[in-house]
Design a protein around this motif. Structure first.
Motif, PDB file in Angstrom:
ATOM      1  N   ARG A   1      41.252 159.464  98.905  1.00  0.00           N
ATOM      2  CA  ARG A   1      42.460 159.320  99.715  1.00  0.00           C
ATOM      3  C   ARG A   1      43.344 158.158  99.255  1.00  0.00           C
ATOM      4  N   ASP A   2      42.743 157.044  98.908  1.00  0.00           N
ATOM      5  CA  ASP A   2      43.532 155.907  98.423  1.00  0.00           C
ATOM      6  C   ASP A   2      44.274 156.257  97.144  1.00  0.00           C
ATOM      7  N   TYR A   3      43.617 156.979  96.268  1.00  0.00           N
ATOM      8  CA  TYR A   3      44.231 157.324  94.978  1.00  0.00           C
ATOM      9  C   TYR A   3      45.275 158.427  95.131  1.00  0.00           C
ATOM     10  N   GLN A   4      45.110 159.294  96.134  1.00  0.00           N
ATOM     11  CA  GLN A   4      46.148 160.280  96.410  1.00  0.00           C
ATOM     12  C   GLN A   4      47.406 159.598  96.938  1.00  0.00           C
ATOM     13  N   ALA A   5      47.238 158.604  97.814  1.00  0.00           N
ATOM     14  CA  ALA A   5      48.393 157.852  98.305  1.00  0.00           C
ATOM     15  C   ALA A   5      49.094 157.105  97.176  1.00  0.00           C
ATOM     16  N   ALA A   6      48.301 156.515  96.272  1.00  0.00           N
ATOM     17  CA  ALA A   6      48.891 155.814  95.125  1.00  0.00           C
ATOM     18  C   ALA A   6      49.648 156.783  94.227  1.00  0.00           C
ATOM     19  N   LEU A   7      49.143 158.009  94.106  1.00  0.00           N
ATOM     20  CA  LEU A   7      49.831 159.019  93.302  1.00  0.00           C
ATOM     21  C   LEU A   7      51.169 159.396  93.930  1.00  0.00           C
ATOM     22  N   MET A   8      51.209 159.564  95.257  1.00  0.00           N
ATOM     23  CA  MET A   8      52.463 159.879  95.937  1.00  0.00           C
ATOM     24  C   MET A   8      53.469 158.739  95.784  1.00  0.00           C
ATOM     25  N   GLN A   9      52.992 157.505  95.885  1.00  0.00           N
ATOM     26  CA  GLN A   9      53.882 156.356  95.717  1.00  0.00           C
ATOM     27  C   GLN A   9      54.452 156.316  94.301  1.00  0.00           C
ATOM     28  N   ALA A  10      53.612 156.541  93.311  1.00  0.00           N
ATOM     29  CA  ALA A  10      54.074 156.527  91.923  1.00  0.00           C
ATOM     30  C   ALA A  10      55.056 157.670  91.668  1.00  0.00           C
ATOM     31  N   SER A  11      54.800 158.835  92.278  1.00  0.00           N
ATOM     32  CA  SER A  11      55.724 159.958  92.119  1.00  0.00           C
ATOM     33  C   SER A  11      57.079 159.639  92.752  1.00  0.00           C
ATOM     34  N   GLY A  12      57.067 158.979  93.926  1.00  0.00           N
ATOM     35  CA  GLY A  12      58.325 158.581  94.551  1.00  0.00           C
ATOM     36  C   GLY A  12      59.097 157.584  93.715  1.00  0.00           C
ATOM     37  N   GLU A  13      58.400 156.676  93.051  1.00  0.00           N
ATOM     38  CA  GLU A  13      59.074 155.702  92.185  1.00  0.00           C
ATOM     39  C   GLU A  13      59.747 156.398  91.008  1.00  0.00           C
ATOM     40  N   VAL A  14      59.099 157.398  90.448  1.00  0.00           N
ATOM     41  CA  VAL A  14      59.714 158.154  89.351  1.00  0.00           C
ATOM     42  C   VAL A  14      60.964 158.880  89.836  1.00  0.00           C
ATOM     43  N   ASP A  15      60.883 159.507  91.013  1.00  0.00           N
ATOM     44  CA  ASP A  15      62.053 160.205  91.564  1.00  0.00           C
ATOM     45  C   ASP A  15      63.209 159.220  91.806  1.00  0.00           C
ATOM     46  N   ALA A  16      62.881 158.029  92.284  1.00  0.00           N
ATOM     47  CA  ALA A  16      63.922 157.035  92.548  1.00  0.00           C
ATOM     48  C   ALA A  16      64.631 156.617  91.268  1.00  0.00           C
ATOM     49  N   GLN A  17      63.896 156.400  90.220  1.00  0.00           N
ATOM     50  CA  GLN A  17      64.512 156.002  88.952  1.00  0.00           C
ATOM     51  C   GLN A  17      65.321 157.151  88.347  1.00  0.00           C
ATOM     52  N   GLN A  18      64.845 158.378  88.500  1.00  0.00           N
ATOM     53  CA  GLN A  18      65.619 159.522  88.006  1.00  0.00           C
ATOM     54  C   GLN A  18      66.919 159.665  88.795  1.00  0.00           C
ATOM     55  N   ALA A  19      66.871 159.410  90.117  1.00  0.00           N
ATOM     56  CA  ALA A  19      68.087 159.455  90.922  1.00  0.00           C
ATOM     57  C   ALA A  19      69.054 158.351  90.501  1.00  0.00           C
ATOM     58  N   ALA A  20      68.514 157.180  90.178  1.00  0.00           N
ATOM     59  CA  ALA A  20      69.367 156.084  89.712  1.00  0.00           C
ATOM     60  C   ALA A  20      70.061 156.452  88.400  1.00  0.00           C
ATOM     61  N   LEU A  21      69.355 157.121  87.513  1.00  0.00           N
ATOM     62  CA  LEU A  21      69.966 157.564  86.258  1.00  0.00           C
ATOM     63  C   LEU A  21      71.070 158.587  86.521  1.00  0.00           C
ATOM     64  N   ALA A  22      70.837 159.495  87.476  1.00  0.00           N
ATOM     65  CA  ALA A  22      71.864 160.480  87.811  1.00  0.00           C
ATOM     66  C   ALA A  22      73.099 159.792  88.396  1.00  0.00           C
ATOM     67  N   ASP A  23      72.895 158.765  89.231  1.00  0.00           N
ATOM     68  CA  ASP A  23      74.015 158.014  89.793  1.00  0.00           C
ATOM     69  C   ASP A  23      74.802 157.305  88.696  1.00  0.00           C
ATOM     70  N   ILE A  24      74.090 156.751  87.729  1.00  0.00           N
ATOM     71  CA  ILE A  24      74.779 156.073  86.617  1.00  0.00           C
ATOM     72  C   ILE A  24      75.584 157.078  85.802  1.00  0.00           C
TER      73      ILE A  24
END
Length: 343
Positions: A78-101
Motif C-alpha cells: 500500500r505504501d508503494y502504491q501511494a508513492a506510485l500515484m504521487q510520482a504519476s501525479g508529478e509527471v502529469d504536473a510537469q507535462q501540463a507545465a510544458l503544455a502551458d509553456i
C-alpha cells in the motif's frame, strides 16, 4: 595335498596375481587419483527483500518445488502504491507545465509579430514627420510658413522618433520574453525527466513487493513469517537449484601434478554407495583452500609444523546426476579422477 605341490601352486598364483596387479597399475592404476574430501555443491540463492515492509503472504513452504517466476513472498504494497500515484501525479504536473509553456510561446510569437508591425508603422511615421520637418524648415527660412508651424513639425518628428524607439523596445522585450520561455521549458523538461525517473523507481519498488523465484528449484531455510517486518536485504529463504549441481573435490598437493580440465571422473556418494556417477574436471582453484579462509595460516613462526595442503578441484556432474534429487548440495562423495593421457 602334498606340500611339495601346494607351495609351487601358491607361488605361481601369487606371481600371476602380482603380475596382473602390476600390469593394471602400469596401464591404469598409476594414473588414478582419488579423494574422499569432496562434497556436492550448487548455486544456492539466498532470496532477500529489496524493499522494506510487512510480510503479507507466503506462497511457499519448506522443501517445496517451484518454477522460475512463481511467487514466493508478497509484502504489503500500500505504501508503494501511494508513492506510485504521487510520482504519476508529478509527471502529469510537469507535462501540463510544458503544455502551458507551449501555449504561452504561441501567444508570445503573435505578440512579436504585432511588435514588428508596430515598429514598421512607427518607422513610417518617423520618415513622414522627418520629411515634413525638413520641408517646413525650408519654407520657414523663406518666410512662407510661420516659425510656429516649423516648430510643430519638428515636435511631431521628435515625437515620432520617440514612438519608434518605444516600439523597438517593446519588440525587444517580447523577443527576450521568448528566451525566458526557452529557459523555463528546459527547466521544466529537466523536472519532467526527474519526475519520470521517480515514477520508474516507484514502479520498481512496487514490483519488488512481490518476490519471485529466479530459477527452478526447491525451497529451503525459510525465515519469512506472515506479519513480520523486514528491511531491505533481509534474507527470507534459500532456493536450491533443480539442476546444475557439481562436486568440489579437495585433492592433496602431491596429487595435482597431472590433474587438468577435461579428465574423466567417477563419483560415489555416501548416500548411494552402490551407484557410480560420472563427471569431468572443469577447473582447479588458483590457490589452496587455506588461503581463502578468514584467518589464513601464518607459517613464519618458530613452531612450524608442515601440513599437507589441499586444492579445490571443480568437477561437473554428467547426466541426471546434475539434477537435484539423487544428489543434494553438501553431501559427501568420493571422487576418482583418471589422469591417463588420451592416445
Amino acid at each position: 595335498m602334498n606340500r611339495r605341490v601346494v607351495i609351487p601352486v601358491v607361488a605361481v598364483a601369487a606371481v600371476v596375481l602380482a603380475s596382473g596387479y602390476g600390469l593394471w597399475w602400469w596401464q591404469s592404476g598409476r594414473f588414478i587419483e582419488s579423494t574422499d574430501d569432496a562434497y556436492v555443491g550448487g548455486d544456492i540463492s539466498a532470496i532477500s527483500a529489496k524493499v522494506a515492509g510487512y510480510v503479507q503472504d507466503i506462497a511457499v513452504q519448506d522443501n517445496m518445488r517451484v518454477k522460475k517466476g512463481e511467487l514466493l513472498v508478497r509484502l504489503d504494497a500500500r505504501d508503494y502504491q501511494a508513492a506510485l500515484m504521487q510520482a504519476s501525479g508529478e509527471v502529469d504536473a510537469q507535462q501540463a507545465a510544458l503544455a502551458d509553456i507551449a501555449a504561452t510561446r504561441e501567444l508570445q510569437l503573435a505578440t512579436i509579430v504585432g511588435s514588428s508591425a508596430a515598429v514598421n508603422a512607427a518607422q513610417a511615421v518617423t520618415e513622414k514627420t522627418a520629411g515634413d520637418s525638413r520641408r517646413y524648415g525650408a519654407l520657414a527660412l523663406n518666410s512662407i510658413v510661420s516659425a510656429q508651424t516649423r516648430e510643430y513639425a519638428q515636435a511631431d518628428y521628435h515625437q515620432a522618433v520617440a514612438q519608434e524607439g518605444k516600439a523597438r523596445a517593446d519588440k525587444n522585450v517580447a523577443e527576450r520574453q521568448l528566451m525566458v520561455l526557452d529557459a523555463r521549458e528546459k527547466q521544466t523538461q529537466a523536472a519532467l525527466v526527474q519526475a519520470q525517473a521517480g515514477l520508474e523507481m516507484a514502479k520498481l519498488n512496487l514490483s519488488y513487493t512481490e518476490i519471485r523465484a529466479p530459477f527452478d528449484g526447491v525451497i529451503g531455510n525459510r525465515r519469512a513469517w506472515s506479519g513480520a517486518y523486514v528491511t531491505s536485504g533481509t534474507q527470507l529463504l534459500s532456493l536450491v537449484p533443480a539442476q546444475g549441481l557439481w562436486v568440489d573435490a579437495n585433492f592433496k598437493e602431491n596429487q595435482l601434478a597431472h590433474l587438468q580440465a577435461g579428465q574423466k571422473a567417477q563419483i560415489v556418494a555416501d548416500v548411494l554407495p552402490g551407484r557410480t556417477f560420472t563427471g569431468h574436471v572443469v577447473s582447479l582453484s588458483p590457490a589452496t583452500g587455506s588461503r581463502f579462509s578468514i584467518l589464513p595460516a601464518e607459517n613464519a613462526t618458530g613452531n612450524f609444523t608442515k601440513i599437507v595442503q589441499r586444492v579445490p578441484v571443480r568437477i561437473a556432474l554428467e547426466g541426471d546426476a546434475a539434477n537435484l534429487g539423487l544428489l543434494r548440495p553438501g553431501l559427501s562423495v568420493t571422487v576418482t579422477v583418471d589422469e591417463k593421457p588420451k592416445p
